[in-house]
Design a protein around this motif. Structure first.
Motif, PDB file in Angstrom:
ATOM      1  N   PRO A   1       0.807  -1.202  -0.056  1.00 31.40           N
ATOM      2  CA  PRO A   1       0.031   0.107   0.087  1.00 31.40           C
ATOM      3  C   PRO A   1       0.681   1.416   0.035  1.00 31.40           C
ATOM      4  CG  PRO A   1      -0.854  -1.479   1.620  1.00 31.40           C
ATOM      5  CD  PRO A   1       0.626  -2.023   1.131  1.00 31.40           C
ATOM      6  N   PHE A   2       2.004   1.295   0.790  1.00 28.40           N
ATOM      7  CA  PHE A   2       2.803   2.415   0.756  1.00 28.40           C
ATOM      8  C   PHE A   2       3.364   2.744  -0.549  1.00 28.40           C
ATOM      9  CE2 PHE A   2       2.542   0.754   5.308  1.00 28.40           C
ATOM     10  CZ  PHE A   2       2.156   2.000   5.999  1.00 28.40           C
TER      11      PHE A   2
ATOM     12  N   GLY B   1      10.593   3.747   2.697  1.00 26.95           N
ATOM     13  CA  GLY B   1      10.667   3.532   4.207  1.00 26.95           C
ATOM     14  C   GLY B   1       9.951   2.137   4.167  1.00 26.95           C
ATOM     15  N   ALA B   2       9.065   1.755   3.242  1.00 24.32           N
ATOM     16  CA  ALA B   2       8.377   0.500   3.372  1.00 24.32           C
ATOM     17  C   ALA B   2       9.352  -0.681   2.499  1.00 24.32           C
ATOM     18  CB  ALA B   2       7.186   0.418   2.293  1.00 24.32           C
ATOM     19  N   ALA B   3      10.052  -0.160   1.564  1.00 25.34           N
ATOM     20  CA  ALA B   3      10.942  -1.167   1.003  1.00 25.34           C
ATOM     21  C   ALA B   3      12.171  -1.231   2.185  1.00 25.34           C
ATOM     22  CB  ALA B   3      11.538  -0.451  -0.091  1.00 25.34           C
ATOM     23  N   THR B   4      12.630  -0.512   2.881  1.00 20.55           N
ATOM     24  CA  THR B   4      13.794  -0.721   3.631  1.00 20.55           C
ATOM     25  C   THR B   4      13.243  -1.471   5.118  1.00 20.55           C
ATOM     26  OG1 THR B   4      14.731   1.392   3.181  1.00 20.55           O
ATOM     27  CG2 THR B   4      15.544   0.402   5.132  1.00 20.55           C
ATOM     28  N   ALA B   5      11.867  -1.245   5.228  1.00 16.08           N
ATOM     29  CA  ALA B   5      11.280  -2.029   6.443  1.00 16.08           C
ATOM     30  C   ALA B   5      11.168  -3.363   6.083  1.00 16.08           C
ATOM     31  CB  ALA B   5      10.068  -1.354   6.753  1.00 16.08           C
ATOM     32  N   VAL B   6      11.082  -3.940   4.735  1.00 14.25           N
ATOM     33  CA  VAL B   6      10.930  -5.376   4.705  1.00 14.25           C
ATOM     34  C   VAL B   6      11.916  -6.012   3.915  1.00 14.25           C
ATOM     35  CG1 VAL B   6       8.322  -5.054   4.346  1.00 14.25           C
ATOM     36  CG2 VAL B   6       9.856  -5.010   2.295  1.00 14.25           C
ATOM     37  N   ALA B   7      13.032  -5.308   3.513  1.00 16.20           N
ATOM     38  CA  ALA B   7      14.153  -5.628   2.971  1.00 16.20           C
ATOM     39  C   ALA B   7      15.426  -5.243   3.355  1.00 16.20           C
ATOM     40  CB  ALA B   7      14.205  -5.662   1.259  1.00 16.20           C
ATOM     41  N   GLY B   8      15.554  -4.113   4.481  1.00 15.27           N
ATOM     42  CA  GLY B   8      16.738  -3.921   4.641  1.00 15.27           C
ATOM     43  C   GLY B   8      17.564  -2.482   3.823  1.00 15.27           C
ATOM     44  N   ALA B   9      18.498  -2.284   4.011  1.00 19.37           N
ATOM     45  CA  ALA B   9      18.989  -1.217   3.256  1.00 19.37           C
ATOM     46  C   ALA B   9      19.734  -1.753   1.921  1.00 19.37           C
ATOM     47  CB  ALA B   9      20.245  -0.277   4.111  1.00 19.37           C
ATOM     48  N   ILE B  10      19.178  -1.116   0.675  1.00 23.26           N
ATOM     49  CA  ILE B  10      19.806  -1.808  -0.535  1.00 23.26           C
ATOM     50  C   ILE B  10      20.026  -0.383  -1.332  1.00 23.26           C
ATOM     51  CG2 ILE B  10      19.227  -2.947  -2.832  1.00 23.26           C
ATOM     52  CD1 ILE B  10      17.163  -4.616  -1.289  1.00 23.26           C
ATOM     53  N   GLY B  11      21.359  -0.223  -1.558  1.00 30.55           N
ATOM     54  CA  GLY B  11      21.772   0.947  -2.108  1.00 30.55           C
ATOM     55  C   GLY B  11      22.078   1.029  -3.650  1.00 30.55           C
ATOM     56  N   PHE B  12      22.432   1.994  -4.372  1.00 32.66           N
ATOM     57  CA  PHE B  12      23.077   2.365  -5.503  1.00 32.66           C
ATOM     58  C   PHE B  12      21.820   2.075  -6.687  1.00 32.66           C
ATOM     59  CE2 PHE B  12      27.049   1.735  -3.595  1.00 32.66           C
ATOM     60  CZ  PHE B  12      27.735   2.703  -4.149  1.00 32.66           C
ATOM     61  N   VAL B  13      20.759   1.693  -6.377  1.00 35.14           N
ATOM     62  CA  VAL B  13      19.752   1.242  -7.278  1.00 35.14           C
ATOM     63  C   VAL B  13      19.170   2.625  -7.966  1.00 35.14           C
ATOM     64  CG1 VAL B  13      17.782   0.027  -7.989  1.00 35.14           C
ATOM     65  CG2 VAL B  13      19.242  -1.150  -6.794  1.00 35.14           C
ATOM     66  N   GLY B  14      18.924   3.339  -6.765  1.00 41.58           N
ATOM     67  CA  GLY B  14      18.325   4.448  -7.159  1.00 41.58           C
ATOM     68  C   GLY B  14      19.082   5.648  -7.420  1.00 41.58           C
ATOM     69  N   LEU B  15      20.491   5.746  -7.597  1.00 39.98           N
ATOM     70  CA  LEU B  15      21.423   6.406  -7.777  1.00 39.98           C
ATOM     71  C   LEU B  15      21.713   6.086  -9.521  1.00 39.98           C
ATOM     72  CD1 LEU B  15      23.272   8.765  -7.291  1.00 39.98           C
ATOM     73  CD2 LEU B  15      25.102   7.324  -6.374  1.00 39.98           C
ATOM     74  N   VAL B  16      22.105   4.870  -9.536  1.00 37.81           N
ATOM     75  CA  VAL B  16      22.647   4.584 -10.908  1.00 37.81           C
ATOM     76  C   VAL B  16      21.709   4.123 -12.101  1.00 37.81           C
ATOM     77  CG1 VAL B  16      24.112   2.528 -12.089  1.00 37.81           C
ATOM     78  CG2 VAL B  16      24.672   3.269  -9.697  1.00 37.81           C
ATOM     79  N   VAL B  17      20.510   3.514 -11.707  1.00 37.98           N
ATOM     80  CA  VAL B  17      19.784   3.216 -12.719  1.00 37.98           C
ATOM     81  C   VAL B  17      19.094   4.714 -13.630  1.00 37.98           C
ATOM     82  CG1 VAL B  17      17.170   2.566 -13.337  1.00 37.98           C
ATOM     83  CG2 VAL B  17      18.901   1.036 -11.732  1.00 37.98           C
ATOM     84  N   PRO B  18      18.800   5.868 -13.021  1.00 34.36           N
ATOM     85  CA  PRO B  18      18.491   6.725 -13.866  1.00 34.36           C
ATOM     86  C   PRO B  18      19.823   7.465 -14.451  1.00 34.36           C
ATOM     87  CG  PRO B  18      17.430   7.018 -11.566  1.00 34.36           C
ATOM     88  CD  PRO B  18      18.593   6.068 -11.507  1.00 34.36           C
ATOM     89  N   HIS B  19      20.739   7.188 -14.040  1.00 39.68           N
ATOM     90  CA  HIS B  19      22.096   7.572 -14.945  1.00 39.68           C
ATOM     91  C   HIS B  19      22.136   6.908 -16.144  1.00 39.68           C
ATOM     92  CE1 HIS B  19      24.111  10.936 -12.665  1.00 39.68           C
ATOM     93  NE2 HIS B  19      23.534  10.218 -11.526  1.00 39.68           N
ATOM     94  N   ILE B  20      21.895   5.273 -15.968  1.00 37.64           N
ATOM     95  CA  ILE B  20      22.021   4.719 -17.177  1.00 37.64           C
ATOM     96  C   ILE B  20      20.749   5.053 -18.116  1.00 37.64           C
ATOM     97  CG2 ILE B  20      21.939   2.221 -17.862  1.00 37.64           C
ATOM     98  CD1 ILE B  20      22.960   1.251 -15.179  1.00 37.64           C
TER      99      ILE B  20
ATOM    100  N   ALA C   1       6.976  15.014  -3.377  1.00 33.54           N
ATOM    101  CA  ALA C   1       8.258  14.391  -3.684  1.00 33.54           C
ATOM    102  C   ALA C   1       8.930  13.792  -2.181  1.00 33.54           C
ATOM    103  CB  ALA C   1       9.240  15.512  -4.281  1.00 33.54           C
ATOM    104  N   VAL C   2       8.869  14.378  -1.104  1.00 38.63           N
ATOM    105  CA  VAL C   2       9.362  13.974   0.019  1.00 38.63           C
ATOM    106  C   VAL C   2       8.524  12.772   0.725  1.00 38.63           C
ATOM    107  CG1 VAL C   2      10.089  14.577   2.467  1.00 38.63           C
ATOM    108  CG2 VAL C   2      10.589  16.305   0.290  1.00 38.63           C
ATOM    109  N   LEU C   3       7.267  12.871   0.477  1.00 39.09           N
ATOM    110  CA  LEU C   3       6.456  12.162   1.083  1.00 39.09           C
ATOM    111  C   LEU C   3       6.230  10.816   0.466  1.00 39.09           C
ATOM    112  CD1 LEU C   3       3.274  14.182   2.399  1.00 39.09           C
ATOM    113  CD2 LEU C   3       5.044  12.986   3.775  1.00 39.09           C
ATOM    114  N   GLY C   4       6.276  11.113  -0.906  1.00 37.27           N
ATOM    115  CA  GLY C   4       6.262   9.921  -1.746  1.00 37.27           C
ATOM    116  C   GLY C   4       7.300   8.990  -1.767  1.00 37.27           C
ATOM    117  N   THR C   5       8.476   9.625  -1.576  1.00 33.55           N
ATOM    118  CA  THR C   5       9.959   8.906  -1.521  1.00 33.55           C
ATOM    119  C   THR C   5       9.837   8.170  -0.169  1.00 33.55           C
ATOM    120  OG1 THR C   5      11.199  10.409  -2.868  1.00 33.55           O
ATOM    121  CG2 THR C   5      12.547   9.266  -1.413  1.00 33.55           C
TER     122      THR C   5
END
Length: 333
Positions: free
Chosen positions: A199-200, A248-267, A239-243
């Protein structure tokens, strides 16, 4: 080739890639189950071992890989467009670090052992606290720089408190659990985690998707966008609330996963053109593909060693990002 045709072609290719990787995520694993048997068991009415593996283990993992990857890619593209900063990513506004702190406190205090959903709920509470603090520090008229500074402050504080919890932990097993959780993983997740986070994430996708036109106008500058009817306060809030909601929901169920949100838009940015609105959907599909591929690699490379997903994304993402920086420097030279 026109820009519109190329953009649609990129979306089709990304959607097809995501679909293939989703099917592979459903059928790849330590249990030697054939592709046809896996798909048949998923839709059958039986309750045998194969059906349980597919419905209780592989399906939740594949769904979380799809939705969390899409969330990270979409949020990265939205933040880079709103902040007009190519280094922006979901962790920049402090949500990931604060959600991690909430989960760490749940493990440290034993709340996660007493209540099955204690860990993800505590992580969600940490994310909510982060967005409240960032919004309070930035204010209604805070600009991009204020958001970044507030996010850095919140991230630094949450990181310090997480380190303090590790430092003071008298239980080595709890400390080990904290470290492993912070590395990020989709293993041992159930459909309960999917329903908790979905839902989030869906609400966030709608909020960020509605920002497409505003992000396009922001490329002309904040003042120019305001004169063209963009409500900067509304854009900042969405932008802030949506992110915060989805990350927050993603981190809550999977832990901290980095670089996806940084690298993919650049590619994908060179492939979809200079319009940030086009990058949103492309980055969501690209993020889903990247995370699904990384999770498949985790199961193929070291099926018995519980290799963490965040480790794989960092190993792949960091060198690629360094290559992007090097290529950018050469173009500017």
């Amino acid at each position: 080739m026109s820009d519109v045709f190329r953009y649609r072609l990129v979306l089709v290719v990304l959607a097809a890639t995501t679909a293939v990787l989703f099917l592979l995520s459903l059928t790849v694993g330590p249990a030697a189950i054939g592709f046809r048997d896996s798909i048949a068991a998923l839709f059958s009415d039986q309750r045998d071992a194969i059906a349980l593996i597919m419905r209780e283990i592989r399906l939740p993992r594949a769904l979380l890989g799809l939705t969390i990857g899409a969330t990270l890619g979409l949020c990265g593209a939205a933040l880079q467009g709103y902040l007009r900063n190519p280094l922006a990513e979901p962790a920049l506004i402090g949500v990931s670090a604060s959600a991690s702190l909430g989960a760490v406190l749940a493990i440290y205090t034993g709340f996660s052992a007493l209540f099955p959903l204690g860990l993800p709920l505590a992580a969600l509470a940490g994310a909510v606290a982060a967005v409240i603090v960032v919004q309070a520090l930035a204010g209604g008229r805070g600009g991009a720089l204020t958001i970044i500074l507030a996010g850095v402050a919140v991230s630094s504080f949450a990181g310090a408190m997480t380190s303090l919890a590790l430092n003071l932990s008298s239980n080595p097993y709890a400390a080990l659990e904290i470290v492993f959780w912070m590395l990020g993983s989709l293993a041992d997740r159930s459909m309960t985690h999917v329903w908790l986070a979905a839902p989030f994430m869906l609400a966030s996708w709608i909020m960020l998707g509605l920002l497409g036109r505003a992000l396009d106008l922001l490329t002309l500058g904040g003042d120019a966008a305001q004169t063209m009817g963009v409500d900067m306060r509304r854009v900042q809030l969405m932008a802030v609330l949506g992110t915060a909601a989805s990350v927050g929901a993603a981190t809550a169920v999977a832990g901290a996963i980095g670089f996806v949100g940084l690298v993919v838009p650049h590619i994908l940015r060179p492939l979809v053109g200079a319009r940030p609105s086009r990058l949103l959907a492309a980055s969501a599909l690209g993020g889903a593909s990247m995370l699904l591929a990384a999770d498949i690699l985790v199961r193929v490379i070291a099926p018995g060693r519980d290799l963490k997903l965040g480790v794989v994304t960092a190993i792949v993402g960091a060198p690629f990002f360094l290559w992007l920086v090097w290529r950018t420097r050469r173009k500017l030279a």
